[in-house]
Design an enzyme around this catalytic site. Structure first.
Site, short mmCIF file in Angstrom:
data_model
loop_
_atom_site.label_atom_id
_atom_site.label_comp_id
_atom_site.label_asym_id
_atom_site.label_seq_id
_atom_site.Cartn_x
_atom_site.Cartn_y
_atom_site.Cartn_z
N ASP A 1 0.99 -1.29 0.08
CA ASP A 1 0.40 -0.03 0.06
C ASP A 1 0.69 1.30 0.19
OD1 ASP A 1 -1.89 -1.73 0.21
OD2 ASP A 1 -2.60 -0.86 2.44
N ASP B 1 -15.18 -3.07 -1.16
CA ASP B 1 -15.31 -3.38 0.09
C ASP B 1 -16.39 -3.01 0.87
OD1 ASP B 1 -11.99 -2.43 -0.41
OD2 ASP B 1 -12.44 -0.76 -1.27
#
Length: 456
Positions: free
Chosen positions: A219, A340
């Site tokens: 990330d 998500d």
């Protein structure tokens, strides 16, 4: 009996990994003619030639898809079909394959070429282990309906809102053909039919041992490797200032894929950590899937041409589903949907907003759009190291036929064991993304690979 006996000088064949330029041009020309005549490959208006070119070239790279053609005596292509093989096989339903597109150009019809092509598709589906071959067709195509019926397909259902053409809503007809070899059909008789199954206490099915793919997460925030807790940008743990070196470490440890998220890009709505992503691509040979801030065709194309293997579309899947559908057509097998959620509701804009859309509804929309896989993350578990939401992950896998990649919450090897057990019962689960637990050393990467990819 088939409607026509196909002439011997016409040939049906399956294309393999590459397609010659002359064949590609011929295929684009015939596809355009078919689209103009009745619509095909989900297009009712022909796209530009470059879109069709990318569509067919990408299609040949997708293992679960087969592309078939019919050649005329002059070697030109006058028909095509796509067969989608089952991505998951289960003891309950068996393996099914689906004809997702099929056409013969208007000027070559009434010669038996549809029969020739369909026989080739059926043979390939059967050879691939399919028990059932499915197909759906608009009710406005009587010749296609007659062809399916002539080759033993059964019409079993109708979709009342299957397609929208101009100002008309067109129904769709669902057809299936049983491919089980003679002697096995008794097990597939409809309810109420005769059966010779013994009245023994049934044994629990033995699931097929199938490994899962590990996707180590990188990330990116401000050019560095970080991990967030529950998607909060102000709750980030900094791990490395050298993302390419981190990628090399994952490659050296035996990983076969990388999962990269441009966190700044996800919040900004455009790619932000460009140098870091390009450095990773340049310094590792691993396939890379990239998400974060990919909101238009130009950006998607830019990253795919730069060497990214697959792109992940998240917020745009909710806010612009037509873009997802267009991208999936242009780059088959290279578009992944990122779903998500917070407690079953889809979140967008870097997880900053929560919609009213449920995860299951969005997953079905994305399957219809043609994405190659779905990455599912329960945000409340992400970065918390308390375990995946296996129940929601498995539920998604049962509701769609495309692969599901689990994400969010892995903290121990037991969490990976639990996912592996769930995948044995729900074959649609094919991989898992792991981040913080690898960086913190809570999980040994070699042990994680053994749990997921080994024979345990």
């Amino acid at each position: 009996m088939p409607l026509f006996d196909p002439p011997a000088q016409y040939k049906a064949e399956r294309l393999h990994d590459t397609i010659e330029e002359d064949d590609l041009e011929s295929l684009i020309e015939s596809t355009t003619a078919a689209i103009l005549n009745e619509g095909v490959f989900n297009w009712h208006t022909p796209p530009e030639a470059g879109v069709l070119r990318r569509f067919f070239q990408g299609l040949l790279l997708v293992p679960e898809r087969d592309l078939f053609i019919v050649r005329a005596p002059d070697n030109s292509i006058c028909g095509a079909a796509i067969l989608a093989h089952a991505t998951a096989r289960s003891e309950l339903y068996g393996a099914s394959a689906t004809i997702t597109a099929f056409f013969i150009v208007p000027y070559e019809r009434n010669k038996g070429l549809g029969t020739l092509l369909l026989h080739k598709v059926i043979a390939c589906a059967r050879a691939g282990g399919a028990h059932v071959l499915d197909c759906r067709v608009r009710e406005t195509l009587p010749d296609a309906i007659a062809l399916l019926t002539s080759l033993g397909f059964t019409h079993w259902g109708t979709h009342p809102y299957f397609a929208r053409i101009g100002d008309r809503t067109v129904r769709g007809l669902f057809f299936s053909k049983l491919l089980v070899p003679e002697g096995g059909t008794i097990q597939w008789q409809v309810a109420g039919g005769a059966t010779t199954m013994p009245h023994h206490t049934p044994q629990a099915p033995t699931p097929t041992s199938t490994g899962l793919t590990l996707y180590p997460a990188i990330d990116l925030k401000g050019g560095a490797c970080v991990r967030l807790r529950q998607g909060e940008m102000n709750d980030a743990t900094h791990y490395s200032d050298d993302p390419p070196a981190q990628a090399k470490l994952f490659e050296a440890a035996g990983c076969r894929h990388l999962h990269i998220v441009d966190l700044d890009g996800a919040f900004a709505g455009r790619s932000a950590n460009i140098d870091a992503v390009e450095g990773i691509i340049a310094n590792t040979s691993l396939p890379v899937q990239l998400g974060g801030g990919l909101r238009d065709m130009k950006t998607i194309e830019r990253w795919l041409e730069a060497g990214v293997s697959r792109v992940i579309l998240g917020s745009v899947a909710v806010k612009d589903p037509d873009l997802v559908r267009q991208a999936a057509r242009a780059w088959p097998g290279r578009i992944v949907a990122g779903i998500d959620a917070r407690q079953g509701r889809v979140a967008t804009e870097g997880w900053a907003e929560v919609s009213e859309l449920t995860t299951t509804d969005l997953a079905r929309h994305m399957e219809d759009a043609g994405v190659a896989a779905i990455i599912f993350t329960e945000i409340t578990r992400d970065g918390m190291l308390e375990g995946l939401d296996i129940e929601q992950t498995a539920a998604l896998a049962r509701h769609v036929s495309i692969p599901i990649i689990a994400s969010g919450g892995v903290g121990t090897l037991e969490h990976l064991h639990a996912l592996r057990r769930a995948a044995e019962e729900t074959p649609g689960i094919t991989g898992v993304i792991v981040g913080r637990a690898l960086y913190d050393g809570r999980i040994s990467l070699p042990e994680a690979l053994q749990v997921l990819e080994g024979t345990c």
